[in-house]
Design a protein around this motif. Sequence first.
Motif, PDB file in Angstrom:
ATOM      1  N   PHE A 165      42.850  43.674  37.009  1.00 50.49           N
ATOM      2  CA  PHE A 165      43.835  43.482  35.954  1.00 50.49           C
ATOM      3  C   PHE A 165      45.169  43.045  36.531  1.00 50.49           C
ATOM      4  CE2 PHE A 165      44.832  47.974  36.992  1.00 50.49           C
ATOM      5  CZ  PHE A 165      46.221  47.916  37.061  1.00 50.49           C
ATOM      6  N   VAL A 166      45.992  42.464  35.655  1.00 50.64           N
ATOM      7  CA  VAL A 166      47.386  42.174  35.940  1.00 50.64           C
ATOM      8  C   VAL A 166      48.203  42.773  34.807  1.00 50.64           C
ATOM      9  CG1 VAL A 166      47.304  39.906  34.804  1.00 50.64           C
ATOM     10  CG2 VAL A 166      49.080  40.379  36.510  1.00 50.64           C
ATOM     11  N   TRP A 167      49.369  43.323  35.151  1.00 53.25           N
ATOM     12  CA  TRP A 167      50.236  43.960  34.154  1.00 53.25           C
ATOM     13  C   TRP A 167      51.656  43.489  34.333  1.00 53.25           C
ATOM     14  CZ3 TRP A 167      54.711  46.669  34.442  1.00 53.25           C
ATOM     15  CH2 TRP A 167      55.111  47.383  33.309  1.00 53.25           C
ATOM     16  N   ASP A 168      52.353  43.256  33.214  1.00 59.29           N
ATOM     17  CA  ASP A 168      53.809  43.141  33.218  1.00 59.29           C
ATOM     18  C   ASP A 168      54.327  43.746  31.927  1.00 59.29           C
ATOM     19  OD1 ASP A 168      54.029  41.082  31.121  1.00 59.29           O
ATOM     20  OD2 ASP A 168      53.320  39.668  32.630  1.00 59.29           O
ATOM     21  N   SER A 169      55.622  43.964  31.848  1.00 58.24           N
ATOM     22  CA  SER A 169      56.182  44.680  30.709  1.00 58.24           C
ATOM     23  C   SER A 169      56.112  43.886  29.416  1.00 58.24           C
ATOM     24  CB  SER A 169      57.640  45.058  31.003  1.00 58.24           C
ATOM     25  OG  SER A 169      58.420  43.893  31.263  1.00 58.24           O
ATOM     26  N   ALA A 170      55.947  42.567  29.511  1.00 54.19           N
ATOM     27  CA  ALA A 170      55.908  41.738  28.302  1.00 54.19           C
ATOM     28  C   ALA A 170      54.531  41.711  27.664  1.00 54.19           C
ATOM     29  CB  ALA A 170      56.360  40.316  28.627  1.00 54.19           C
ATOM     30  N   THR A 171      53.477  41.702  28.487  1.00 54.78           N
ATOM     31  CA  THR A 171      52.123  41.522  27.945  1.00 54.78           C
ATOM     32  C   THR A 171      51.220  42.714  28.162  1.00 54.78           C
ATOM     33  OG1 THR A 171      51.451  40.432  30.003  1.00 54.78           O
ATOM     34  CG2 THR A 171      52.223  39.021  28.220  1.00 54.78           C
ATOM     35  N   GLY A 172      51.652  43.706  28.958  1.00 50.71           N
ATOM     36  CA  GLY A 172      50.820  44.862  29.218  1.00 50.71           C
ATOM     37  C   GLY A 172      49.684  44.547  30.162  1.00 50.71           C
ATOM     38  N   MET A 173      48.656  45.414  30.177  1.00 51.64           N
ATOM     39  CA  MET A 173      47.522  45.243  31.065  1.00 51.64           C
ATOM     40  C   MET A 173      46.545  44.230  30.491  1.00 51.64           C
ATOM     41  SD  MET A 173      44.756  48.074  32.474  1.00 51.64           S
ATOM     42  CE  MET A 173      45.950  48.963  33.466  1.00 51.64           C
ATOM     43  N   ARG A 174      46.199  43.237  31.313  1.00 56.99           N
ATOM     44  CA  ARG A 174      45.269  42.191  30.876  1.00 56.99           C
ATOM     45  C   ARG A 174      44.175  41.994  31.918  1.00 56.99           C
ATOM     46  NH1 ARG A 174      48.764  37.039  29.704  1.00 56.99           N
ATOM     47  NH2 ARG A 174      49.841  37.803  31.553  1.00 56.99           N
ATOM     48  N   ASP A 175      42.981  41.732  31.445  1.00 61.20           N
ATOM     49  CA  ASP A 175      41.829  41.453  32.291  1.00 61.20           C
ATOM     50  C   ASP A 175      42.017  40.085  32.933  1.00 61.20           C
ATOM     51  OD1 ASP A 175      39.343  40.837  33.353  1.00 61.20           O
ATOM     52  OD2 ASP A 175      38.218  41.495  31.611  1.00 61.20           O
ATOM     53  N   LEU A 176      42.062  40.045  34.268  1.00 56.75           N
ATOM     54  CA  LEU A 176      42.272  38.767  34.954  1.00 56.75           C
ATOM     55  C   LEU A 176      41.139  37.785  34.709  1.00 56.75           C
ATOM     56  CD1 LEU A 176      43.856  39.928  38.315  1.00 56.75           C
ATOM     57  CD2 LEU A 176      44.794  38.206  36.773  1.00 56.75           C
ATOM     58  N   ASN A 177      39.959  38.283  34.351  1.00 55.00           N
ATOM     59  CA  ASN A 177      38.850  37.370  34.080  1.00 55.00           C
ATOM     60  C   ASN A 177      39.105  36.498  32.862  1.00 55.00           C
ATOM     61  OD1 ASN A 177      36.439  38.282  35.979  1.00 55.00           O
ATOM     62  ND2 ASN A 177      37.504  40.131  35.305  1.00 55.00           N
ATOM     63  N   THR A 178      39.973  36.952  31.954  1.00 54.75           N
ATOM     64  CA  THR A 178      40.294  36.139  30.770  1.00 54.75           C
ATOM     65  C   THR A 178      41.441  35.184  31.032  1.00 54.75           C
ATOM     66  OG1 THR A 178      41.913  37.700  29.832  1.00 54.75           O
ATOM     67  CG2 THR A 178      39.578  38.081  29.329  1.00 54.75           C
ATOM     68  N   LEU A 179      42.006  35.222  32.219  1.00 51.05           N
ATOM     69  CA  LEU A 179      43.198  34.423  32.518  1.00 51.05           C
ATOM     70  C   LEU A 179      42.954  33.386  33.589  1.00 51.05           C
ATOM     71  CD1 LEU A 179      45.842  37.304  32.544  1.00 51.05           C
ATOM     72  CD2 LEU A 179      45.365  35.702  30.690  1.00 51.05           C
ATOM     73  N   THR A 180      41.694  33.118  33.932  1.00 48.19           N
ATOM     74  CA  THR A 180      41.376  32.099  34.922  1.00 48.19           C
ATOM     75  C   THR A 180      40.728  30.903  34.247  1.00 48.19           C
ATOM     76  OG1 THR A 180      39.239  33.133  35.377  1.00 48.19           O
ATOM     77  CG2 THR A 180      41.078  33.774  36.770  1.00 48.19           C
ATOM     78  N   VAL A 181      41.056  29.713  34.735  1.00 43.33           N
ATOM     79  CA  VAL A 181      40.489  28.491  34.160  1.00 43.33           C
ATOM     80  C   VAL A 181      39.167  28.124  34.820  1.00 43.33           C
ATOM     81  CG1 VAL A 181      42.727  27.580  33.481  1.00 43.33           C
ATOM     82  CG2 VAL A 181      41.821  27.033  35.753  1.00 43.33           C
TER      83      VAL A 181
END
Length: 576
Positions: free
Chosen positions: A317-333
């Motif tokens: 996962f990747v987290w920041d204060s704007a978007t919270g915790m997100r699955d990195l598998n959904t963020l790769t092209v």
Amino acid sequence: MNRFKAVLLTASTLGLAMLAPLAHGQTTPAYTFVDLGTAFNLTAEATDINDAGQITGHTYDGTNMRAFRITPVNGTWFQGSGNINSLMALVTTDGTHPYSQSLGINKWGELAGQALGSGYTSPQNAFFWRTDLSGVKLSNVHSWAFGINDNGSVAGTIYPNKGGSLETIWRLVNGSFVATTIPRPTGSSGGIAQSINNLDQVVGYFDQSSGATIQPFVWLPAPAYGLPAGTTILPTLGTGGTALRINQTGSIVGHTFVGGQSQAALWTPNGSGYSVQNLSGPEWLFSSAYVANNPEVGALLTVVGTSRNTFGEDRAFVWDSATGMRDLNTLTVNGPQASVTVAKAVNKGGLIVGYYRPVGSTASRSFLLVPNATLPAATAVPASPSDLSGVNGSNQVSLSWADGSTDENGFQVRRSADGVTYKQIGWVAANTGFFTDNFEDQSYKPAYRYSYRISAFNVAGYSTGATLDVVTPGVPLAPSGLVVGTYSSPLRVRIGWRNNSNTQDSVVVERSENGGSFAPLTTLTDSTASSVGSIVYYYDAAVVGNRTYSYRLRSHSTNGSYSSYSAVVSATTPRR
């Protein structure tokens, strides 16, 4: 969009992507996946990355474990046709330490880790590698080094006589390393110093003597953040926790234990100590944060780690204060067929390293995620596909479905052998309605029920998914692992075995007495027939003393077929 397009990684593509403005509401920053394991042609786990893009970790070729450092040249991690070996240095130590492992890297390319003896046992010594990769043993006793700062100071642990641990800092003084032990609180039996920043501030955890909790701590060489110098136990959200990394501004990440599960945590200085924040959402069963970066001025703090979702799948996962915790598998092209499971480190520029396991492999492979891409923005998950169907082939299952959305970035394909725990076996590009499961993990069984779930995904997450049970053709696998034993009071024979088919509706037990012909003894239809994978037992009480009884079993499937017979086991009852 095509999740599997190739992208050339150069300084120009990386720089342009990070500087280009993004249209709000239209796109969101995303990553290009780089499989470092393919370049190594080795089992490899990347553990850290510095702000210059140098990557460290360790490789394993089946015999040798070696720490490595990769240094990009002219903004690329590859030379020639995808060749990374010319940029990678395999670290050695000395004659008594044939193996090595690296866990941290500073801005100069210096490394901290372990030198390991033959068989990865004794001796195990904390080790420091200079920029030229010459090495220094930090301790002559059993010890580990976990973190390193830009001053060359190292955080780790010493185990005197392999007993209770001593949380330790090694600092360079007049060209030599001097060890300092971190004072621990009353009642602690040991612990680990995990990370050290450029102010020589250290984080880690203490074990309590009672064994009840693990407590995260920060050690400060001078007053800071409204805290005095020395050791402070950090607040938690439940019953203890672990601090794993501290960045240059004092932000700390790790996990706390909430309801018996670890939850990724961020500790932030608040002027009178630290406040703690749970980074996880309800969709994650447990998680742990490994690194918080040192962001550029005006950029958000970025945290990476690993988590497990409600399907029992591990996700980076990747987290920041704007978007919270997100699955990195959904963020790769682009990406592997298997899911990216562990993100170990992120640098100032947003480059992420970690490791995963390809479908059908038990070996880890390193990856690099480069933030040089975009994906369509989304505030809601896409609608689930429908009309999922499957067709059996030769050792394969062909799936097809109807696309139920227009905003997916792709489809995730999961398979389960028990209908409860699912494992990802593939990704499919958007606007695609088919996938063939070739059982690359070698798990195919005849006359076996497999459950499939197809979920659409975008940057907001995964749809619930369409599900389907498929029973493969053929006859079921026979029971295996037969064992037999006898009892004298009361007189009986116990037969144990393991069922291997989840479509069987009964198990036929046949018996032979004193070498005679086999004949049916009983047909079992209770839990001894339905339980799969674990050892089950049946007691034969229709026996007499001083006789030799032999047993064999076979399974009957719901498709009407019988398995072959199991191996034969025999036992002689006691004389009466």
